[in-house]
Design a protein around this motif. Structure first.
Motif, mmCIF file in Angstrom:
data_model
loop_
_atom_site.group_PDB
_atom_site.id
_atom_site.type_symbol
_atom_site.label_atom_id
_atom_site.label_comp_id
_atom_site.label_asym_id
_atom_site.label_seq_id
_atom_site.Cartn_x
_atom_site.Cartn_y
_atom_site.Cartn_z
ATOM 1 N N THR A 1 0.838 -1.209 0.000
ATOM 2 C CA THR A 1 0.000 0.000 0.000
ATOM 3 C C THR A 1 0.869 1.254 0.000
ATOM 4 N N ASP B 1 -6.840 10.423 3.537
ATOM 5 C CA ASP B 1 -7.987 9.710 4.120
ATOM 6 C C ASP B 1 -8.163 8.332 3.491
ATOM 7 N N GLN B 2 -7.932 8.256 2.183
ATOM 8 C CA GLN B 2 -8.059 6.971 1.480
ATOM 9 C C GLN B 2 -6.978 5.988 1.941
ATOM 10 N N LYS B 3 -5.773 6.529 2.099
ATOM 11 C CA LYS B 3 -4.663 5.678 2.543
ATOM 12 C C LYS B 3 -4.912 5.158 3.959
ATOM 13 N N GLU B 4 -5.403 6.044 4.830
ATOM 14 C CA GLU B 4 -5.689 5.645 6.208
ATOM 15 C C GLU B 4 -6.795 4.592 6.251
ATOM 16 N N ALA B 5 -7.817 4.761 5.401
ATOM 17 C CA ALA B 5 -8.917 3.794 5.349
ATOM 18 C C ALA B 5 -8.412 2.429 4.900
ATOM 19 N N ARG B 6 -7.494 2.423 3.905
ATOM 20 C CA ARG B 6 -6.953 1.156 3.413
ATOM 21 C C ARG B 6 -6.114 0.468 4.494
ATOM 22 N N ASN C 1 -6.465 0.847 7.753
ATOM 23 C CA ASN C 1 -7.382 0.373 8.794
ATOM 24 C C ASN C 1 -8.070 -0.928 8.390
ATOM 25 N N THR C 2 -8.330 -1.068 7.082
ATOM 26 C CA THR C 2 -8.917 -2.320 6.586
ATOM 27 C C THR C 2 -7.951 -3.482 6.809
ATOM 28 N N ARG D 1 -7.860 -4.297 10.504
ATOM 29 C CA ARG D 1 -9.088 -4.987 10.921
ATOM 30 C C ARG D 1 -9.086 -6.439 10.441
#
Length: 395
Positions: free
Chosen positions: A285, A295-300, A302-303, A306
């Motif tokens: 990533t 924000d997109q990088k952080e969301a990826r 976090n996925t 998780r």
């Protein structure tokens, strides 16, 4: 001056009440109530009006049953007046003449000189390392021979790893505990000997379930401790901090993230081979040519975190880490860290349930992140070393 005997005056009114009690006793026996239940029932009447006692006792001769005899024996056990006791004995004699038989419970005489009670075993518990291993020491006093010491290292996934059975004098045992096992980072604390034996038996059962032989000397130790039983709930920490004291404490659960700053949690991490694929996904990533907004990088990311949390902690593994947190909570409490012990216990209790989709267990979430980034840091250091090596010009 002679002591005046207590008189049980009796009149016609008392006679009616006494007959009423006799009738109630007959009814109770027909309903199969026990002698103890009947005695409890009539005792209140007799305490309120002592004049009834002798008449009721005499009238019981009219109910020739074993239950009546047991009722009289129960009354005699509670009686402290000679007149009442004599009356009970007379009625029992009359019942025996009528052919009533009953079981007479004889009390065993306690010997004047009792043998000394065996001393309780001494117990010591070590903290748990990142692999789930800990030290357990049990010192069982031996008459005139010091202590029989059971030293073991147990693991919550492998069972008994090391085991040794040896006799010590009290002095040499204290020196052994102080000099050979003392550690500021992984302290060993006192614990009930019976609980330490309970933990050792748990480890032995796990060893056998893995089709591995028990270590030499274990059966000797088991025989020595066969009469020592832990009769309380496990883990031990709940004897000191009740579950309801921490279960609904949001701030304790939130603060469990800070446990990673202290020992032994600072050394805890998930094995590299278990988190390797998630570390690889993070590297991919970060090195991707696709331009992502922050924000997109952080969301990826976090996925990925998780996914790691859900994959690495099925119910069985979640409960394994729960037990580790509970056991270490006791160590923290014994070393004066009560708040940290409660935070550890709060995080443990939260692991009874699946992870929240919004706010997962703070301690375990941080454990996952820490474990992944330990691997990423090692990978980064390895690449830096390779760069330095490539810059060296051979002579």
């Amino acid at each position: 001056m002679t002591k005046k005997r207590k008189e049980h005056t009796f009149d016609s009114k008392c006679g009616e009440k006494a007959e009423q009690i006799i009738h109630e006793i007959e009814t109770a026996q027909s309903q199969n109530l026990t002698a103890e239940e009947i005695l409890t029932k009539i005792s209140e009447y007799l305490k309120q009006e002592p004049c009834l006692t002798i008449h009721v006792i005499k009238s019981l001769a009219r109910i020739p049953t074993p239950e009546t005899a047991q009722l009289l024996i129960g009354m005699m056990a509670e009686a402290d007046e000679k007149q009442v006791i004599k009356s009970i004995k007379r009625t029992l004699y009359k019942l025996k003449q009528k052919g009533v038989k009953w079981e007479e419970k004889t009390q065993k005489k306690t010997p004047i000189l009792k043998p000394p009670k065996p001393a309780e075993p001494k117990g010591y518990l070590g903290s748990i390392d990142t692999t789930g291993s800990r030290i357990i020491v049990i010192g069982k006093p031996q008459p005139l021979r010091g202590l029989l010491v059971i030293f073991s290292i147990v693991n919550d996934q492998e069972g008994i790893q090391e085991f040794n059975l040896k006799e010590f004098s009290k002095k040499s045992f204290n020196e052994f505990m102080k000099d050979a096992l003392a550690s500021a980072e992984f302290p060993i604390v006192t614990a009930p000997g019976a609980y330490c034996i309970h933990l050792l038996k748990e480890a032995a059962s796990l060893t056998q379930s893995l089709s591995r032989p028990l270590p030499q000397g274990y059966h000797d130790a088991e025989r020595e401790c066969r009469n020592i039983v832990w009769n309380y709930p496990a883990p031990l920490i709940y004897q000191y901090i009740p579950e309801d004291e921490v279960i609904d404490s949001a701030h304790l659960l939130k603060d469990s993230i800070n446990l990673h700053k202290i020992m032994p949690f600072a050394t805890w991490h998930i094995a590299a081979q278990e988190v390797e694929k998630y570390a690889t996904r993070i590297i991919e990533t970060q090195q991707s040519r696709i331009v992502l907004l922050p924000d997109q990088k952080e969301a990826r990311l976090n996925t990925i975190y998780r996914d790691a949390l859900d994959d690495l902690f099925p119910e069985e593994k979640r409960l394994l880490w729960k037990r580790r947190l509970e056991e270490v909570a006791y160590i923290l409490l014994k070393t004066g860290k009560e708040y940290e012990a409660k935070a550890s216990l709060s995080a443990a209790i939260d692991l009874n349930n699946p992870f929240s989709a919004i706010d997962p267990n703070p301690f375990i979430w941080n454990l996952v992140l820490k474990s992944i980034y330990i691997l990423l840091e090692e990978d980064h250091e390895k690449k830096e070393d390779e760069k330095k090596t490539s810059l060296i010009i051979a002579p």
